[in-house]
Design a protein around this motif. Structure first.
Motif, PDB file in Angstrom:
ATOM      1  N   GLN A 295       0.842  -1.191   0.000  1.00  0.00           N
ATOM      2  CA  GLN A 295       0.000   0.000   0.000  1.00  0.00           C
ATOM      3  C   GLN A 295       0.873   1.235   0.000  1.00  0.00           C
ATOM      4  OE1 GLN A 295      -3.059   0.081   2.971  1.00  0.00           O
ATOM      5  NE2 GLN A 295      -3.755   2.146   2.450  1.00  0.00           N
ATOM      6  N   LEU A 296       0.622   2.128  -0.958  1.00  0.00           N
ATOM      7  CA  LEU A 296       1.313   3.404  -1.055  1.00  0.00           C
ATOM      8  C   LEU A 296       0.278   4.513  -0.927  1.00  0.00           C
ATOM      9  CD1 LEU A 296       3.795   2.675  -4.003  1.00  0.00           C
ATOM     10  CD2 LEU A 296       4.240   2.556  -1.550  1.00  0.00           C
ATOM     11  N   ASP A 297       0.303   5.194   0.200  1.00  0.00           N
ATOM     12  CA  ASP A 297      -0.693   6.233   0.495  1.00  0.00           C
ATOM     13  C   ASP A 297      -2.090   5.625   0.432  1.00  0.00           C
ATOM     14  OD1 ASP A 297       1.336   8.099   0.792  1.00  0.00           O
ATOM     15  OD2 ASP A 297       1.362   8.563  -1.347  1.00  0.00           O
ATOM     16  N   ASP A 298      -2.938   6.130  -0.453  1.00  0.00           N
ATOM     17  CA  ASP A 298      -4.311   5.630  -0.531  1.00  0.00           C
ATOM     18  C   ASP A 298      -4.518   4.698  -1.721  1.00  0.00           C
ATOM     19  OD1 ASP A 298      -3.921   7.599  -2.382  1.00  0.00           O
ATOM     20  OD2 ASP A 298      -5.849   8.596  -2.066  1.00  0.00           O
ATOM     21  N   HIS A 299      -3.471   4.050  -2.173  1.00  0.00           N
ATOM     22  CA  HIS A 299      -3.564   3.114  -3.290  1.00  0.00           C
ATOM     23  C   HIS A 299      -2.881   1.793  -2.935  1.00  0.00           C
ATOM     24  CE1 HIS A 299      -4.633   6.734  -5.551  1.00  0.00           C
ATOM     25  NE2 HIS A 299      -5.108   5.934  -6.487  1.00  0.00           N
ATOM     26  N   VAL A 300      -3.348   0.742  -3.569  1.00  0.00           N
ATOM     27  CA  VAL A 300      -2.729  -0.574  -3.471  1.00  0.00           C
ATOM     28  C   VAL A 300      -1.957  -0.822  -4.761  1.00  0.00           C
ATOM     29  CG1 VAL A 300      -3.119  -3.052  -3.226  1.00  0.00           C
ATOM     30  CG2 VAL A 300      -4.564  -1.437  -2.005  1.00  0.00           C
ATOM     31  N   VAL A 301      -0.723  -1.275  -4.624  1.00  0.00           N
ATOM     32  CA  VAL A 301       0.120  -1.560  -5.783  1.00  0.00           C
ATOM     33  C   VAL A 301       0.403  -3.059  -5.802  1.00  0.00           C
ATOM     34  CG1 VAL A 301       2.303  -1.128  -6.946  1.00  0.00           C
ATOM     35  CG2 VAL A 301       1.136   0.733  -5.737  1.00  0.00           C
ATOM     36  N   ILE A 302       0.009  -3.711  -6.870  1.00  0.00           N
ATOM     37  CA  ILE A 302       0.255  -5.136  -7.063  1.00  0.00           C
ATOM     38  C   ILE A 302       1.266  -5.273  -8.200  1.00  0.00           C
ATOM     39  CG2 ILE A 302      -0.756  -7.355  -7.720  1.00  0.00           C
ATOM     40  CD1 ILE A 302      -3.388  -6.377  -6.513  1.00  0.00           C
ATOM     41  N   THR A 303       2.370  -5.949  -7.918  1.00  0.00           N
ATOM     42  CA  THR A 303       3.435  -6.112  -8.901  1.00  0.00           C
ATOM     43  C   THR A 303       3.702  -7.602  -9.114  1.00  0.00           C
ATOM     44  OG1 THR A 303       4.438  -4.058  -8.115  1.00  0.00           O
ATOM     45  CG2 THR A 303       5.782  -5.462  -9.540  1.00  0.00           C
ATOM     46  N   VAL A 304       3.761  -8.005 -10.363  1.00  0.00           N
ATOM     47  CA  VAL A 304       4.140  -9.377 -10.728  1.00  0.00           C
ATOM     48  C   VAL A 304       5.362  -9.272 -11.633  1.00  0.00           C
ATOM     49  CG1 VAL A 304       3.441 -11.510 -11.869  1.00  0.00           C
ATOM     50  CG2 VAL A 304       1.775 -10.217 -10.517  1.00  0.00           C
ATOM     51  N   GLU A 332     -10.939  -0.342 -15.672  1.00  0.00           N
ATOM     52  CA  GLU A 332     -11.569   0.902 -16.134  1.00  0.00           C
ATOM     53  C   GLU A 332     -13.018   0.970 -15.689  1.00  0.00           C
ATOM     54  OE1 GLU A 332     -11.007   1.057 -20.306  1.00  0.00           O
ATOM     55  OE2 GLU A 332      -8.845   1.423 -20.193  1.00  0.00           O
ATOM     56  N   HIS A 333     -13.738  -0.153 -15.759  1.00  0.00           N
ATOM     57  CA  HIS A 333     -15.139  -0.173 -15.343  1.00  0.00           C
ATOM     58  C   HIS A 333     -15.264   0.022 -13.833  1.00  0.00           C
ATOM     59  CE1 HIS A 333     -17.109  -0.916 -19.083  1.00  0.00           C
ATOM     60  NE2 HIS A 333     -16.478  -2.048 -19.309  1.00  0.00           N
ATOM     61  N   LEU A 334     -14.363  -0.580 -13.064  1.00  0.00           N
ATOM     62  CA  LEU A 334     -14.471  -0.541 -11.608  1.00  0.00           C
ATOM     63  C   LEU A 334     -13.992   0.777 -11.007  1.00  0.00           C
ATOM     64  CD1 LEU A 334     -13.265  -4.154 -10.736  1.00  0.00           C
ATOM     65  CD2 LEU A 334     -15.539  -3.230 -10.304  1.00  0.00           C
ATOM     66  N   TYR A 335     -12.904   1.350 -11.541  1.00  0.00           N
ATOM     67  CA  TYR A 335     -12.268   2.490 -10.888  1.00  0.00           C
ATOM     68  C   TYR A 335     -12.158   3.729 -11.768  1.00  0.00           C
ATOM     69  CZ  TYR A 335     -10.807  -1.354  -7.858  1.00  0.00           C
ATOM     70  OH  TYR A 335     -10.792  -2.451  -7.039  1.00  0.00           O
ATOM     71  N   GLY A 336     -12.536   3.646 -13.044  1.00  0.00           N
ATOM     72  CA  GLY A 336     -12.400   4.798 -13.918  1.00  0.00           C
ATOM     73  C   GLY A 336     -10.945   5.182 -14.094  1.00  0.00           C
ATOM     74  N   PRO A 337     -10.644   6.488 -14.038  1.00  0.00           N
ATOM     75  CA  PRO A 337      -9.255   6.923 -14.247  1.00  0.00           C
ATOM     76  C   PRO A 337      -8.347   6.688 -13.035  1.00  0.00           C
ATOM     77  CG  PRO A 337     -10.647   8.818 -13.821  1.00  0.00           C
ATOM     78  CD  PRO A 337     -11.570   7.628 -13.898  1.00  0.00           C
ATOM     79  N   ASP A 338      -8.929   6.330 -11.883  1.00  0.00           N
ATOM     80  CA  ASP A 338      -8.130   6.188 -10.664  1.00  0.00           C
ATOM     81  C   ASP A 338      -7.504   4.800 -10.589  1.00  0.00           C
ATOM     82  OD1 ASP A 338      -6.938   6.870  -8.315  1.00  0.00           O
ATOM     83  OD2 ASP A 338      -8.725   6.566  -7.070  1.00  0.00           O
ATOM     84  N   GLN A 339      -6.817   4.377 -11.621  1.00  0.00           N
ATOM     85  CA  GLN A 339      -6.162   3.079 -11.678  1.00  0.00           C
ATOM     86  C   GLN A 339      -5.163   3.081 -12.816  1.00  0.00           C
ATOM     87  OE1 GLN A 339      -6.675   0.983 -14.515  1.00  0.00           O
ATOM     88  NE2 GLN A 339      -8.029   2.512 -15.437  1.00  0.00           N
ATOM     89  N   SER A 340      -4.270   2.119 -12.825  1.00  0.00           N
ATOM     90  CA  SER A 340      -3.303   1.996 -13.922  1.00  0.00           C
ATOM     91  C   SER A 340      -2.791   0.566 -14.000  1.00  0.00           C
ATOM     92  CB  SER A 340      -2.132   2.977 -13.730  1.00  0.00           C
ATOM     93  OG  SER A 340      -1.401   2.649 -12.556  1.00  0.00           O
ATOM     94  N   LEU A 341      -2.383   0.178 -15.194  1.00  0.00           N
ATOM     95  CA  LEU A 341      -1.753  -1.122 -15.426  1.00  0.00           C
ATOM     96  C   LEU A 341      -0.589  -0.883 -16.375  1.00  0.00           C
ATOM     97  CD1 LEU A 341      -3.519  -4.525 -16.143  1.00  0.00           C
ATOM     98  CD2 LEU A 341      -1.420  -3.859 -17.307  1.00  0.00           C
TER      99      LEU A 341
END
Length: 363
Positions: A295-304, A332-341
């Motif tokens: 967890q970084l601030d208010d986001h979860v970061v998953i790395t593979v 995109e459907h779940l979080y809109g712009p507040d996500q990245s891959l």
């Protein structure tokens, strides 16, 4: 997320209390009107008592309250969409005349019952105050049409939001449904390669596959699950791949944040599959796949990450394959712009896929 009972919802409370609030409001206006009427009597020297002023003021306000309710009823029944402008104007004028005449009759009888003298001829009461009362009623009517328009506009907006939510749920269900057949095909292909070479290993893979399918069937419509559950549901797939690759595959899982955080269901499986299929499988010596959540601030970061062959011309890193493209669409459907891959090459060797999404819990 917990939902409040219907009885505690603010909208439900307001809808239950509005008649009481309306009665209290009109009563307060009636008292103010009674006071003004009494002051007028004292200024003009008219021989009226305080009881007369109270009866006249309260009766006047309650009559306007009933006419206001009638205006709301009329504005709902006589709509512009149904009748058109000309018909609405004519029907409302006719309704106004009927309602005001009924008011004169009812008010006259109430005041007579209260012992307050009334003009002997009804026409005298009508001609004296009809025009201002008609304008007042038309003002109430216009306010009622405005209020009804606002309510209909809000209902349309709510209906549009509900339709969009239903569409998103349908799209998410379709995207999620694509994952199981895709994974099932790959797993069965792996089992078929071991069936004659190592029947014992093939039997173990079938057992793990059955376990994975049982877990998936338990919650077919779930879009978000706790990170702990997501990691647990990944284990049967990892066991299948360990059996398939043997010592050529090494796996590490590190969870550096709360396991109660919510993540999209089956987010890890396509990421790990992508790393094994495109990074480890083409490598003769195999490699290491590391799964990390923090967890970084208010986001979860998953790395593979994998240390396999890295990004090549044959390896799809654009996210247009079934696994990553599916995951991109779901995020995109779940979080809109507040996500990245993001897919990028590692400094040493191999590839890293990094997913960032909002930190949410089920509380």
């Amino acid at each position: 997320m917990m939902r409040r009972p219907a009885s505690e919802h603010p909208t439900v409370r307001s809808s239950l209390n509005w008649p009481v609030l309306a009665f209290a409001g009109w009563s307060l206006l009636g008292l103010m009107t009674s006071l003004l009427t009494l002051i007028s009597f004292r200024i003009t020297g008219e021989p009226r008592t305080s009881a007369d002023a109270f009866a006249m003021g309260m009766t006047d306000m309650y009559m306007w309250g009933l006419l206001g309710a009638a205006a709301i009823f009329v504005s709902r029944k006589i709509s512009f969409e149904r009748f058109g402008w000309t018909s609405v104007v004519l029907l409302n004028l006719a309704a106004a005349i009927v309602l005001l005449m009924a008011r004169y009759l009812v008010e006259r009888e109430i005041l007579r019952w209260a012992g307050i003298p009334q003009p002997a001829v009804l026409i005298q009461s009508i001609t004296r105050s009809f025009a201002p009362r008609l304008l007042t009623y038309l003002g109430l009517l216009l306010a009622s049409y405005g209020w009804v328009y606002i309510l209909k506009h809000r209902e349309r907006e709510l209906r549009e939001v509900q339709l969009r939510e239903e569409l998103v749920r349908a799209q998410l269900g379709r995207l999620k449904a694509q994952l199981e057949p895709h994974f099932l095909f790959n797993a069965l292909h792996s089992i078929s390669t071991l069936l004659h070479r190592d029947p014992v290993a093939a039997d173990r893979m079938l057992s793990r596959l059955a376990e994975h399918l049982r877990i998936s069937i338990r919650a077919p419509d779930t879009q978000l699950v706790e990170l702990e559950q997501e990691v647990a549901e990944l284990q049967p797939y990892l066991e299948i791949e360990k059996i398939r690759f043997g010592r050529r595959l090494r796996l590490t899982i590190e969870v550096r944040c709360s396991s109660r955080l919510l993540v999209p269901h089956m987010i890890l499986q396509p990421l790990v599959e992508n790393a094994i299929r495109h990074g480890i499988a083409p490598s003769v010596q195999g490699g290491h796949v590391q799964i990390r959540a923090e967890q970084l601030d208010d986001h979860v970061v998953i790395t593979v990450e994998d240390d396999g062959v890295g990004i090549t011309e044959k390896r799809d890193t654009s996210g247009h394959g079934v696994g990553l493209a599916n995951l991109r669409a779901r995020l995109e459907h779940l979080y809109g712009p507040d996500q990245s891959l993001d897919v990028s090459p590692r400094a040493a060797a191999g590839t890293a896929v990094r997913v960032m999404l909002p930190a949410q819990t089920g509380e």
